[in-house]
Structure formats: structure tokens, C-alpha cells
Design a protein around this motif. Sequence first.
Motif, PDB file in Angstrom:
ATOM      1  N   LYS A 116       0.765  -1.209  -0.013  1.00  0.00           N
ATOM      2  CA  LYS A 116      -0.076   0.007   0.051  1.00  0.00           C
ATOM      3  C   LYS A 116       0.753   1.285  -0.023  1.00  0.00           C
ATOM      4  O   LYS A 116       0.576   2.383   0.034  1.00  0.00           O
ATOM      5  CB  LYS A 116      -0.849   0.047   1.201  1.00  0.00           C
ATOM      6  CG  LYS A 116      -1.949  -1.004   1.053  1.00  0.00           C
ATOM      7  CD  LYS A 116      -2.935  -1.107   2.195  1.00  0.00           C
ATOM      8  CE  LYS A 116      -4.084  -2.291   2.157  1.00  0.00           C
ATOM      9  NZ  LYS A 116      -4.831  -2.105   3.379  1.00  0.00           N
ATOM     10  N   GLU A 165      -1.888  -3.794  -4.100  1.00  0.00           N
ATOM     11  CA  GLU A 165      -2.591  -2.708  -4.201  1.00  0.00           C
ATOM     12  C   GLU A 165      -2.179  -1.395  -3.659  1.00  0.00           C
ATOM     13  O   GLU A 165      -1.362  -1.441  -2.340  1.00  0.00           O
ATOM     14  CB  GLU A 165      -4.028  -2.922  -3.644  1.00  0.00           C
ATOM     15  CG  GLU A 165      -4.041  -3.538  -2.287  1.00  0.00           C
ATOM     16  CD  GLU A 165      -5.480  -3.491  -1.566  1.00  0.00           C
ATOM     17  OE1 GLU A 165      -6.441  -3.050  -2.328  1.00  0.00           O
ATOM     18  OE2 GLU A 165      -5.432  -4.060  -0.508  1.00  0.00           O
ATOM     19  N   ARG A 166      -2.387  -0.318  -4.269  1.00  0.00           N
ATOM     20  CA  ARG A 166      -1.738   0.986  -3.426  1.00  0.00           C
ATOM     21  C   ARG A 166      -2.735   1.357  -2.473  1.00  0.00           C
ATOM     22  O   ARG A 166      -3.940   1.018  -2.733  1.00  0.00           O
ATOM     23  CB  ARG A 166      -1.465   2.125  -4.616  1.00  0.00           C
ATOM     24  CG  ARG A 166      -0.468   1.916  -5.587  1.00  0.00           C
ATOM     25  CD  ARG A 166       0.863   1.480  -4.851  1.00  0.00           C
ATOM     26  NE  ARG A 166       1.143   0.123  -4.588  1.00  0.00           N
ATOM     27  CZ  ARG A 166       1.171  -0.739  -5.722  1.00  0.00           C
ATOM     28  NH1 ARG A 166       1.337  -0.652  -6.987  1.00  0.00           N
ATOM     29  NH2 ARG A 166       1.389  -2.180  -5.107  1.00  0.00           N
ATOM     30  N   LYS A 168      -5.750   3.724  -1.237  1.00  0.00           N
ATOM     31  CA  LYS A 168      -6.876   4.406  -1.763  1.00  0.00           C
ATOM     32  C   LYS A 168      -7.514   5.091  -0.509  1.00  0.00           C
ATOM     33  O   LYS A 168      -7.969   4.803   0.003  1.00  0.00           O
ATOM     34  CB  LYS A 168      -7.659   3.621  -2.756  1.00  0.00           C
ATOM     35  CG  LYS A 168      -7.150   3.310  -3.915  1.00  0.00           C
ATOM     36  CD  LYS A 168      -8.457   2.446  -4.507  1.00  0.00           C
ATOM     37  CE  LYS A 168      -7.898   1.168  -5.255  1.00  0.00           C
ATOM     38  NZ  LYS A 168      -7.530   0.158  -4.348  1.00  0.00           N
TER      39      LYS A 168
END
Lengths: 294, 146
Positions: A116, A165-166, A168
Motif C-alpha cells: 500500500k 494494491e496501493r 486508496k
Amino acid sequence: MKNIARIDFKLWAVGLLLWVGAVWAAEREDLIRRGEKVFLLGGCGNCHTAESGPLAAGGEPLITPFGTFYPPNLTPDPETGIGKWSEEEFIQALQEGISPEGQPYYPAFPFTSYTKMSVRDIRALRAYLKALPAVKRRAPEHELRFPFNLRPGLWVWRWLFFRPERFKPDPFRSETWNRGAYLVEAIGHCGECHTPRNFLGALDWDRAYGGAVLGEIKAPNITPDPDYGIGEWSREDLSYFLKTGIKPDGDTASGEMAKVIRGGTARLDEADLAAIIEYLTSLRPIASDPTQKP
Amino acid sequence: MNKRWFVAVMAAACISSAWADVKAIVAYRQGVMKSFGGHMQALKAILAEGQKQFQPNALFHGEAILGLAKSIPDMFPQGSEHRKSAAKKEIWKNFPDFTSRAQTLERLSQEFVQAVKGGDEAAMKAAFQKMGKEGCSACHEKYRKD
């Protein structure tokens, strides 16, 4: 006249070069300073520095139910550290959990949280690590129990449990909350200890931050549940604890959390500390704690 | 002759202390540790939670911590490990380091007592935090089970 103009031009060129150089050096220094902040808050040294050993040159064995992991050397030594790694390889290691040789990492390395992290923070971290003194020190091979010693099994593990996933930001929450969420979930990787794992070592996010026991590490429930978590702690209590290690009942942090506080949260600025508290106090309360014996 | 008697008595004392009931030692140790926690909790209420009406007691709390800090190494005789104890066996592997950490608490609680006597609130708060962080927590970091 011509001569003077030429000298003028030369001076101008030298000046420009110096200026560009100074700006570049200042930016690099800035990047390294940011990287140090990431290193400290991420508590990288807590695993990757041995007791009274050189900084980030590999740490004490991490004993888990799956076996013993040896945290590797993060200094820029080309043979035993990350000296030969390109920036892309470093980013891939943190965000994807894949080594430069294309091997999957064990989730003892918390890439499941670092995925992340922003590229900006990872670049800063790399700049900081590259500026550390190189130390030649090779970490021993991990000693894991069957079947965990079969590295290819990690591809299955990843397929089951890992999605790169980064972070958000949640547009319905405040900027402070989002900053806190990023610090807790990505860099701080608090859930890696405070969230329980299933029998394959994957985090059980249904009980996020509800406390967990892993080997000798006992990480209590840090959700706002009043009986099992930190629901009775005021924001001041939380801030005081993260700065000093002193709990509301007069006891203090020990073990891993004492390290997290000493090297990490005690050095945070007020805004980041407030952000972390904002996020933690907004978590879904969980009314159990595996670290509390009946 | 007197000297020999002294040596003999000391040796006997050492041996008997090694054989002493570990459970009772652990009970005493845990009682003292709880006392530290009690004084720390009280001081935190005074210094961080605005319970200023109890400030006259701050000196007493500080001196209690100072007094008890001195006896920490003696509360951890060799072999006093116990299932119910949170003391890690690393204590006895690194006893000089453990002792020096106890001395750090002694020094920092001395500084806290001085700050209380000085009466400056900011100094008291700072000395209190330092005592908790570098005195209590720094030792728990290495030598207390989670």
C-alpha cells in the motif's frame, strides 16, 4: 569587449552548474531525510538490525510457528545487501513481495502492508538505505518447518491471500483520517502483529486489529472496544503512550511495542500522531483479545 | 577467624538464596513491579491528567520509585525463572546489562525527585516521561515477556 563577455558567460555557466548541483544535493538530502522517517516509522530496524549490530545490516532471528526467519541485510553492500538492486527491483520487493531474482518473499516480510506504500515513500526509503554505510554480512537461510520450507508454495499462498494494491484514500473521510490510515496500514504495518493470522499465516482482516499471538509476540487488541481494546483510553492517553510507552494504568510497553515506540512513534510530529489516533479510534470494535488469558 | 566466619556465612547465604522458593521471589517481584505501576499511574494522573490537587504527593511517589529501583537486581537472583513470571531468561544471560538498566531507572528516578523538589512543572513532566521511557520501558523492551 568580447573577452569580457566570454568571461561573463563562463562565470554564468559555472554559477548555473553550482546552483543546479546545490539544488540537486539539497533535494537528495531532503529525500534521504524523508526516507529516514519512513525507515523509523516502518520500524525496519526493529527486525533488520541485530542487537548492538550495525544499522540495518540484518537482524535477530524471528521465531514463528512456521520456523525461524533471518531478516536480511539492507545496507548497500553489493554482495550481501541491496547494493546491486535497481530502483524498480526495490519497489517490486516492497509492493509486490518479489525479490530481484524473481522469488516470492515469505510474508514474515510485511510486503502485504508495504504494497500500500506510495512509490514516493519507497524511493525515499531506498535513498536513505543507499546512504547508509555498507556492511558485509550475509543473513543465514531461513529455517522453516515442512511444508513452509517449500518456497514455490508461496505462489499458491499469494494466489489465495495477496492482492498488490496501493493505498486508496477514502474521499468521505478527512485528510487526517486518511493520513492515519496510510501510516497505520502501509508504513507502520501495525496489523501485521495486531491482526490475527490463519493457519497459513495470512492475516484475518475480519478481525482486523483485534489482537494476536505469534510465537513469543503478544500484540493486544487495539480496536476501540471498551472491554478488550482501547475504548477506555482517551486520545491523550493514546498520544502519551505512543510518545512515552507509559499506559494509563502506569505500566509501560515492552518487547516489540517498546521498540516501535522508541524508534518510531516517539519521534513522530504531532500531526502524524493525531492522524494515527484518529484512524485507530475509528476502527470497528472487536470484543475479544487472544492475548488476554481468562 | 572472624573473616572466615564471614566468608562461610556469606557462602551459606548465597547457596540458600539460590535454593529459596522461586515462587515466593516471583510473588515479591511482581508485587514490587505492581507498586511501580501504581506510583506511575498516580504520577501520570497528577502530571498529565491535571489532578493537581494531589501534587503534594508527587515527591512521595517519586521517592518510592527511587527506593524500589535500587533493589531491582536483587529481586532477580540466578535461577528465579518461573512459568508465571514475565521475566525473560535473557536477564541472567546479560546480568551486567540488566543491572545497568536498573541503575538507569535509579538515576532517572533520582532526577525526577530532584525535579519535584525544584517545583518546576515542565521539568517534572519531562523527567517523568524520561523515567517511564528510558527507565521502565527500555528495560521491559529487552527483558520482559509480552
